[in-house]
Design a protein around this motif. Structure first.
Motif, mmCIF file in Angstrom:
data_model
loop_
_atom_site.group_PDB
_atom_site.id
_atom_site.type_symbol
_atom_site.label_atom_id
_atom_site.label_comp_id
_atom_site.label_asym_id
_atom_site.label_seq_id
_atom_site.Cartn_x
_atom_site.Cartn_y
_atom_site.Cartn_z
ATOM 1 N N GLN A 1 0.819 -1.210 0.000
ATOM 2 C CA GLN A 1 0.000 0.000 0.000
ATOM 3 C C GLN A 1 0.855 1.264 0.000
ATOM 4 O OE1 GLN A 1 -2.760 -1.268 3.259
ATOM 5 N NE2 GLN A 1 -4.075 0.227 2.270
ATOM 6 N N ASP A 2 1.918 1.272 0.802
ATOM 7 C CA ASP A 2 2.788 2.449 0.867
ATOM 8 C C ASP A 2 3.454 2.711 -0.478
ATOM 9 O OD1 ASP A 2 2.392 2.975 3.679
ATOM 10 O OD2 ASP A 2 3.585 1.194 4.067
ATOM 11 N N SER A 3 3.934 1.648 -1.121
ATOM 12 C CA SER A 3 4.592 1.846 -2.419
ATOM 13 C C SER A 3 3.577 2.262 -3.480
ATOM 14 C CB SER A 3 5.321 0.569 -2.853
ATOM 15 O OG SER A 3 4.428 -0.503 -3.023
ATOM 16 N N ARG A 4 2.320 1.773 -3.366
ATOM 17 C CA ARG A 4 1.302 2.186 -4.324
ATOM 18 C C ARG A 4 0.959 3.660 -4.152
ATOM 19 N NH1 ARG A 4 -3.425 0.167 -3.744
ATOM 20 N NH2 ARG A 4 -3.162 -1.261 -2.011
ATOM 21 N N LEU A 5 0.971 4.142 -2.927
ATOM 22 C CA LEU A 5 0.745 5.568 -2.692
ATOM 23 C C LEU A 5 1.828 6.404 -3.366
ATOM 24 C CD1 LEU A 5 -0.412 5.824 1.028
ATOM 25 C CD2 LEU A 5 -1.662 6.558 -0.985
ATOM 26 N N LEU A 6 3.087 5.985 -3.196
ATOM 27 C CA LEU A 6 4.182 6.691 -3.859
ATOM 28 C C LEU A 6 4.023 6.633 -5.373
ATOM 29 C CD1 LEU A 6 7.385 5.722 -1.842
ATOM 30 C CD2 LEU A 6 6.444 7.997 -2.155
ATOM 31 N N GLY A 7 3.623 5.471 -5.877
ATOM 32 C CA GLY A 7 3.429 5.329 -7.314
ATOM 33 C C GLY A 7 2.333 6.241 -7.839
ATOM 34 N N ALA A 8 1.244 6.388 -7.062
ATOM 35 C CA ALA A 8 0.150 7.279 -7.467
ATOM 36 C C ALA A 8 0.630 8.719 -7.528
ATOM 37 C CB ALA A 8 -1.022 7.142 -6.501
#
Length: 462
Positions: free
Chosen positions: A300-307
């Motif tokens: 989830q944290d990496s997906r937030l950065l990706g967004a």
């Protein structure tokens, strides 16, 4: 400069995404011959006759569907209509107008926005003869165009009419350059987003998993229990904008609901919270991605950065609750986890360690946010940019493309927020991803950028 928005609306499977892809000039939206493929708003930049505008592709609009996902798609379509200067209502010209078309037509008509009706799937003269255009004209709209989104038939006439309804360009002027929009930009970037007006006060969104400490952080910064704090994850449902003054510096903070995984399958309220968080990201100038330092970084944290990276927002990683780490070993474990799970998304993102409860690290967090905000608004003089380009080419020439040399003639910064640089080249297709990364890394070294940049490569006019 803020571009006017054109919203593409329609029921499922009428060809909205095909039309979107034709207007933006690339296969940006997923196209599949079944309803429901597009669910979120999808943004892209288009131009016609030298006029630029943002196109929004939306999910299929169905009235009366009780399914929460269908309700979310309807809300996304309504939001696209609300921000649009012009609406393009797409219907199936072969099958004619259906009940859902009439419901959506009423919604669009009540919005008061200019409306163009695109009767799609009129691929040739035979299709036109067999079409149900009579039912399309019976909807009562004045500007109706029989088109083929897949073949381009009739699209030019529709775009000519569209330009009449677009507001005249306004906003800040870019640096003088040969960039006049008459040729297609070759760029592998994602959708464009509309930034909030730049009034000199940075808007800072705080995002993160539920219970990471977002509201506690803002309460500590404000020195007041302005936001509800609870041990129950998901307490915050709306995006709340609050202003903070520290010395001579002013900030606007946006607190958002915690973003959960598999949001599309949760309850209606949780879906609405996630949509609010996404809108907050688009409004923000800088994004703080807050995570719990005592818990392992997860997908989830990496997906937030990706967004954040996809919409090119400056971002700072904030490791909260460092007061609970066990000494130096805990700090080393934190640094290792960040490098392994998060920094691979964007290696230049700054990391700030803090304790929202105790106020440790907050001055540094504000300083980093101010620094990133200023970087996003920075303009590099054109002569300095082209000295850089010559030096970069001398150090590492572009690889040959199909046996021919690739030449970079000229470079200019065309906009800010994010800093956008246009390269005039002889063969845009010859700019490999590796060479693009080389140029971007050299730019970061030269000018100290810690934020996402946009590099566009355009064929020089002969």
């Amino acid at each position: 400069m803020t571009l006017p928005v054109v919203a593409i609306l329609g029921r499922p499977n009428v060809g909205k995404s095909t039309l979107f892809n034709r207007l933006v000039g690339r296969q940006a939206a997923l196209v599949e011959n079944r309803p429901g493929v597009t669910r979120d708003r999808h943004y892209g930049e288009a131009d016609w006759a030298g006029r630029y505008f943002t196109v929004v592709d939306t999910g299929g609009f169905l009235e009366g569907e009780a399914d929460p996902l269908a309700s979310s798609v309807r809300r996304q379509a309504e939001k696209a209509l609300a921000e649009a200067a012009v609406a393009v209502l797409v219907v199936d010209g072969r099958d004619g107008v259906q009940a859902d078309d009439l419901v959506l037509a009423d919604v669009v008509r009540r919005s008061g926005k200019p409306v163009l009706v695109a009767a799609n799937k009129i691929d040739d003269r035979r299709s036109e003869e067999r079409s149900e255009m009579g039912s399309v004209h019976a909807m009562g709209f004045q500007e109706v165009f029989g088109i083929s989104a897949s073949h381009g038939r009739g699209v030019a006439d529709m775009l000519d009419a569209l330009l009449v309804h677009l507001p005249e360009p306004d906003g800040e002027e870019d640096d003088p350059s040969p960039y006049d929009g008459e040729e297609e930009l070759e760029d592998a970037s994602g959708h464009e987003t509309q930034a909030a007006p730049d009034d000199g006060i940075p808007r800072i969104a705080v995002v993160g998993r539920p219970n990471a400490g977002k509201s506690t952080l803002l309460n500590r910064l404000l020195g007041d229990d302005r936001l509800v704090v609870s041990e129950v994850p998901g307490t915050t449902r709306d995006a709340i904008e609050v202003e903070l003054t520290r010395g001579t510096e002013r900030y606007r903070f946006i607190d958002t609901a915690g973003i959960r995984r598999k949001v599309g399958h949760g309850d209606d309220l949780e879906q609405e919270s996630a949509e609010v968080a996404e809108d907050a990201l688009k409004r923000a100038d800088v994004v703080i991605v807050l995570f719990d330092a005592t818990e392992p970084a997860v997908e989830q944290d990496s997906r937030l950065l990706g967004a954040c990276l996809r919409i090119r927002k400056p971002m700072v990683l904030a490791a909260n609750k460092v007061d609970l780490l066990a000494g130096k070993e805990g700090r080393r474990a934190l640094a290792s986890a960040v490098d392994e799970h998060l920094r691979f998304v964007f290696a230049n993102v700054p990391l700030v360690e803090l304790s929202a409860r105790d106020g440790v690290g907050l001055p540094k967090l504000l300083e980093v946010c101010s620094r990133l905000y200023m970087q996003s608004r920075r303009r590099i003089p054109t002569p300095e940019i082209n000295r850089f380009l010559r030096e970069a080419e001398d150090a590492h020439p572009a690889p040959r493309h199909q046996g021919h040399p690739v030449r970079l003639y000229y470079m200019v910064q065309v906009s800010i927020r994010p800093p956008t640089f246009l390269f005039h080249v002889n063969r845009p297709a010859g700019i490999t991803e590796a060479y693009r990364r080389f140029l971007e890394n050299r730019m970061r070294e030269r000018w100290g950028f810690e934020i996402p940049l946009r590099l566009v490569f355009k064929r020089r006019r002969k």
